[in-house]
Design a protein around this motif. Structure first.
Motif, PDB file in Angstrom:
ATOM      1  N   LEU A  54      -5.461  -4.757 -10.228  1.00  0.00           N
ATOM      2  CA  LEU A  54      -6.129  -5.586  -9.209  1.00  0.00           C
ATOM      3  C   LEU A  54      -5.118  -6.140  -8.207  1.00  0.00           C
ATOM      4  O   LEU A  54      -5.414  -6.216  -7.005  1.00  0.00           O
ATOM      5  N   ILE A  55      -3.945  -6.522  -8.682  1.00  0.00           N
ATOM      6  CA  ILE A  55      -2.915  -7.019  -7.767  1.00  0.00           C
ATOM      7  C   ILE A  55      -2.501  -5.921  -6.794  1.00  0.00           C
ATOM      8  O   ILE A  55      -2.435  -6.138  -5.573  1.00  0.00           O
ATOM      9  N   ASN A  56      -2.247  -4.718  -7.319  1.00  0.00           N
ATOM     10  CA  ASN A  56      -1.825  -3.631  -6.439  1.00  0.00           C
ATOM     11  C   ASN A  56      -2.954  -3.142  -5.548  1.00  0.00           C
ATOM     12  O   ASN A  56      -2.711  -2.698  -4.415  1.00  0.00           O
ATOM     13  N   LEU A  57      -4.182  -3.233  -6.024  1.00  0.00           N
ATOM     14  CA  LEU A  57      -5.322  -2.882  -5.172  1.00  0.00           C
ATOM     15  C   LEU A  57      -5.409  -3.828  -3.980  1.00  0.00           C
ATOM     16  O   LEU A  57      -5.603  -3.394  -2.833  1.00  0.00           O
ATOM     17  N   SER A  58      -5.248  -5.127  -4.239  1.00  0.00           N
ATOM     18  CA  SER A  58      -5.308  -6.099  -3.152  1.00  0.00           C
ATOM     19  C   SER A  58      -4.147  -5.903  -2.172  1.00  0.00           C
ATOM     20  O   SER A  58      -4.325  -6.032  -0.954  1.00  0.00           O
ATOM     21  N   LEU A  59      -2.961  -5.569  -2.682  1.00  0.00           N
ATOM     22  CA  LEU A  59      -1.810  -5.333  -1.797  1.00  0.00           C
ATOM     23  C   LEU A  59      -1.999  -4.049  -0.983  1.00  0.00           C
ATOM     24  O   LEU A  59      -1.620  -3.983   0.186  1.00  0.00           O
ATOM     25  N   TRP A  60      -2.593  -3.038  -1.603  1.00  0.00           N
ATOM     26  CA  TRP A  60      -2.841  -1.790  -0.876  1.00  0.00           C
ATOM     27  C   TRP A  60      -3.850  -2.004   0.242  1.00  0.00           C
ATOM     28  O   TRP A  60      -3.698  -1.477   1.346  1.00  0.00           O
ATOM     29  N   LEU A  61      -4.872  -2.803  -0.023  1.00  0.00           N
ATOM     30  CA  LEU A  61      -5.908  -3.046   0.977  1.00  0.00           C
ATOM     31  C   LEU A  61      -5.487  -4.066   2.029  1.00  0.00           C
ATOM     32  O   LEU A  61      -6.256  -4.334   2.955  1.00  0.00           O
ATOM     33  N   SER A  62      -4.295  -4.616   1.896  1.00  0.00           N
ATOM     34  CA  SER A  62      -3.830  -5.602   2.880  1.00  0.00           C
ATOM     35  C   SER A  62      -2.471  -5.192   3.450  1.00  0.00           C
ATOM     36  O   SER A  62      -2.393  -4.610   4.534  1.00  0.00           O
ATOM     37  N   ILE A  63      -1.411  -5.420   2.711  1.00  0.00           N
ATOM     38  CA  ILE A  63      -0.061  -5.168   3.211  1.00  0.00           C
ATOM     39  C   ILE A  63       0.167  -3.687   3.503  1.00  0.00           C
ATOM     40  O   ILE A  63       0.748  -3.324   4.530  1.00  0.00           O
ATOM     41  N   SER A  64      -0.284  -2.805   2.615  1.00  0.00           N
ATOM     42  CA  SER A  64      -0.001  -1.368   2.757  1.00  0.00           C
ATOM     43  C   SER A  64      -1.111  -0.589   3.447  1.00  0.00           C
ATOM     44  O   SER A  64      -0.998   0.632   3.575  1.00  0.00           O
TER      45      SER A  64
END
Length: 346
Positions: free
Chosen positions: A129-139
């Motif tokens: 979930l953390i990496n999903l949120s980072l992918w959908l925002s920062i990346s």
């Protein structure tokens, strides 16, 4: 092969006994490798998340506020405009300190849970979930998509989410003990309750240790970083190699455009830019955050595809982090219809 077969082979009995030992060892090795196949991935993800959490908590820029381009606020604001979860980022910006600490301590909990194998699927879900949120925002704006490392981490969590952490783990110990309890006739409800209570106690103990570690890192690590740092390496006084200065045709660098040359001293690529008519400068292509190559100037900015840092195409200054230092800047002189790369200025 059975133990009896091994015994016969050891006594020099049957003709095929000589091959039994190597075959049996190969089968055992494949079984061992299959059992622990996810252990390297688990160690990598666990250590990476613990490191990432402590790195955030010890970084004086992380909670510095909107005035710092490397802060949680600035990075979230920069990602919000083009993110498909902009509504969630807007919520985070209403309480940025709370959300920033939640991310850091969440990473710490995920990392410790993964390393120790406690509630492994829950930890893997948290990491995903953390990496999903980072992918959908920062990346999200990284192009092509495979340069965005958060998507790779998201996929890496999937095997642990499916398989859990049954070996060399707290989960494995609790499962083995539950099997022994069933073997001695303990009622299933008591077996499950005992495993849940002991797992909860372990989670509280590990969580408390994580909070203490994170708090100490936040307190002492931040104080150390708050003071200006001196460069670890002294500025080189070695003169640039002799020879003609790298140059490009002036016509190839329109206003807002760029052309690429190489620094003869380092071999690094340098963008010669013309931010305003008649004004030229050179900007290093090496991101000051982790050394990735930034993209060519576009819309007045240079973008790093690795972690999302942006730099002003006129000055090299950081527009948004995680980078905190500007791009190195070079002098550029015009000689007729050519632009010559000059010495490093900053």
């Amino acid at each position: 092969m059975s133990e009896a077969g091994n015994s016969v082979a050891g006594d020099g009995g049957a003709d095929d006994g000589g091959a039994a030992g190597p075959v049996d060892r190969a089968v055992q090795w494949r079984a061992f490798a299959s059992r622990y196949a996810l252990l390297p991935l688990r160690l990598f993800l666990g250590l990476t998340f613990v490191y990432a959490a402590l790195d955030k908590l010890s970084d004086a820029h992380y909670l510095a506020g909107a005035g710092d381009p490397a802060s949680f606020v600035s990075q979230t604001q920069a990602a919000k405009g083009g993110s498909p979860i902009s509504f969630l980022l807007g919520t985070a910006l209403h309480a940025p300190t709370l959300f920033a600490l939640a991310v850091a301590f969440g990473e710490l909990a995920v990392g410790l849970g993964t390393l120790l194998g406690l509630w492994g699927r829950v930890a893997a879900l948290g990491g995903a979930l953390i990496n999903l949120s980072l992918w959908l925002s920062i990346s999200w704006s990284v192009s092509p998509y495979y340069l965005g490392n958060d998507l790779g981490y998201l996929m890496a969590w999937t095997p642990l989410l499916l398989a859990g952490t049954p070996y060399l783990s707290v989960d494995g110990y609790l499962a083995q003990r539950a099997g022994r309890d069933r073997g001695r006739g303990l009622h299933e409800d008591r077996v499950k309750r005992r495993a849940l209570v002991d797992g909860g106690i372990a989670a509280v103990a590990i969580g408390g240790a994580g909070l203490l570690t994170g708090s100490l890192t936040r307190t002492f690590g931040r104080d150390e970083q708050a003071a200006p740092k001196q460069s670890a390496a002294p500025v080189s006084t070695t003169p640039a190699p002799a020879g003609p200065a790298p140059s490009v045709a002036a016509a190839s660098v329109p206003v807002g455009g760029s052309a690429q040359v190489k620094d003869p001293a380092t071999g690094d690529a340098v963008y010669i830019v013309q931010p305003k008519a008649g004004q030229y400068c050179g900007l290093s292509s090496v991101c000051t955050h982790s050394g990735c190559a930034v993209d060519a100037p576009k819309n007045g900015q240079l973008y790093c595809p690795c972690h999302g840092s942006r730099f002003d195409a006129a000055t090299g200054a950081v527009v948004n982090g995680p980078a905190v230092k500007p791009l190195p800047k070079y002098a550029v002189t015009r000689d007729g219809d050519k632009l010559n790369l000059g010495p490093l200025q900053s």
